[in-house]
Design an enzyme around this catalytic site. Sequence first.
Site, short mmCIF file in Angstrom:
data_model
loop_
_atom_site.label_atom_id
_atom_site.label_comp_id
_atom_site.label_asym_id
_atom_site.label_seq_id
_atom_site.Cartn_x
_atom_site.Cartn_y
_atom_site.Cartn_z
N TYR A 35 3.18 -9.20 -5.76
CA TYR A 35 4.17 -9.89 -7.15
C TYR A 35 5.74 -9.69 -5.66
CZ TYR A 35 7.47 -5.04 -6.11
OH TYR A 35 8.16 -4.92 -5.42
N ARG A 54 4.90 -13.56 2.84
CA ARG A 54 4.61 -12.10 2.58
C ARG A 54 3.79 -12.39 1.29
NH1 ARG A 54 9.27 -7.46 2.45
NH2 ARG A 54 9.35 -9.25 0.27
N ARG A 103 -12.18 -5.11 -19.81
CA ARG A 103 -11.88 -4.31 -19.04
C ARG A 103 -12.80 -3.79 -17.81
NH1 ARG A 103 -11.02 0.89 -17.58
NH2 ARG A 103 -9.47 2.13 -16.74
N HIS A 105 -13.64 -2.30 -14.24
CA HIS A 105 -13.54 -1.77 -12.33
C HIS A 105 -13.97 -3.18 -11.26
CE1 HIS A 105 -12.11 1.74 -13.95
NE2 HIS A 105 -11.60 2.15 -12.61
N LYS A 149 2.04 -5.92 -1.30
CA LYS A 149 3.53 -5.45 -2.51
C LYS A 149 3.12 -5.31 -3.91
CE LYS A 149 8.45 -7.33 -2.66
NZ LYS A 149 9.38 -5.79 -3.10
N GLU A 181 10.58 5.18 4.13
CA GLU A 181 11.13 3.72 3.20
C GLU A 181 11.78 4.81 2.02
OE1 GLU A 181 8.89 0.49 2.33
OE2 GLU A 181 8.05 1.74 1.44
N LEU A 205 6.64 -0.68 3.79
CA LEU A 205 7.13 -2.58 3.61
C LEU A 205 7.37 -3.40 4.24
CD1 LEU A 205 6.26 -4.28 0.92
CD2 LEU A 205 8.87 -4.71 0.53
N1 PLP Z 1 10.49 -1.45 0.41
C1 PLP Z 1 10.19 -1.10 -0.41
C2 PLP Z 1 9.33 -0.33 -1.49
C3 PLP Z 1 10.38 -2.29 -1.90
O1 PLP Z 1 9.81 -2.62 -2.68
C4 PLP Z 1 11.68 -3.52 -1.00
C5 PLP Z 1 12.02 -4.62 -1.69
O2 PLP Z 1 11.68 -4.52 -3.23
C6 PLP Z 1 11.49 -3.02 0.39
C7 PLP Z 1 11.39 -1.83 0.68
C8 PLP Z 1 12.63 -4.16 0.76
O3 PLP Z 1 12.10 -5.18 1.10
P1 PLP Z 1 13.09 -7.01 1.38
O4 PLP Z 1 13.85 -7.02 2.03
O5 PLP Z 1 12.06 -8.34 1.66
O6 PLP Z 1 13.65 -6.95 -0.09
#
Ligand code: PLP
Length: 293
Positions: A35, A54, A103, A105, A149, A181, A205
């Site tokens: 997403y 991304r 369903r 895998h 993501k 993070e 991320l």
């Molecule tokens: N880290 C995670 C786990 C996230 O889900 C997000 C954004 O949803 C971020 C960092 C920040 O990313 P961005 O600056 O691209 O929104």
Amino acid sequence: MTQYPIIMSQTGFTHKDNLTYPFEERGLQFGDGVYEVIRIYNGQYDLFDEHVNRLFQSAEAIKLELPFTNEELKTLLIELLEKNDMRADGTVYLQATRGSAPRNHLFPADAKTNVYAYINDLPRNEEHLEHGVSTITKPDVRWSYCYIKSLNLLPNVLAKQEARQQGCYEAIFHIDGEVTECTSSNVYLVHAGKIYTFPATKRILHGCVRRRVENYADELGIPFVEDGFTVEEITTADEMFLTSTTSEIIPITKVDQTIVADGKPGPITRKLQERFSAQIQTYRKKDPQFIQS
Ligand code: PLP
């Protein structure tokens, strides 16, 4: 919160009430999808290329074929603004899954990628931007590919819910004491004039706003050090902040029971916020993206 009625899907634009999937949907059953969330200011996408690129990187990482090219997707997303006559501040949420199939895998042989994207209003959160937020720390129990993501967000959901139950805005993840993070944002510690944050490896991320902060730091001559910090080192922080598409740059004033420095947003955070706000002002001076001026 206004949710705009027209959505984009793999079969074209439609009213959101018309979108249905069989209950065997791989996003639902396996979290088998990716997403993006893109910020909209005054009817214009912010960090548009970065988010779309991304999405394609995430899709490639899980071997998911998207039913459009990068340029086609950008055209569709601009059309989405137009069809909703979206002229405000908001977000678009887009998700793509490996489709609907019995369903199993294994990747389905003939399922088609399911895609939808929809728009919500989202005003800037002046209160958080001005005064900062409190956070908690939680062990990072997620998988090892956090740079994708992906739709698998259960550890993030549980940690953020716990933060909220403790009256906090975010949970900061750490692996054996080393901060990675937050549940939906990147996190930074300022010490002796330098900004420290976890390196852009597979464990976090690679935030689009994180990249923007790195650029601002370069412009402002503030060292941006991709070297993590520990939960213990938070007691030595001069400032802390977090970043994301929806949060922008928010000061962190408390982590668990530790007040960060004097408990007030610090000068480096403020400088970065000023640069960010100046960037948004450029959207205020322009017409929404779908109006050809
Ligand atoms: N880290 C995670 C786990 C996230 O889900 C997000 C954004 O949803 C971020 C960092 C920040 O990313 P961005 O600056 O691209 O929104």
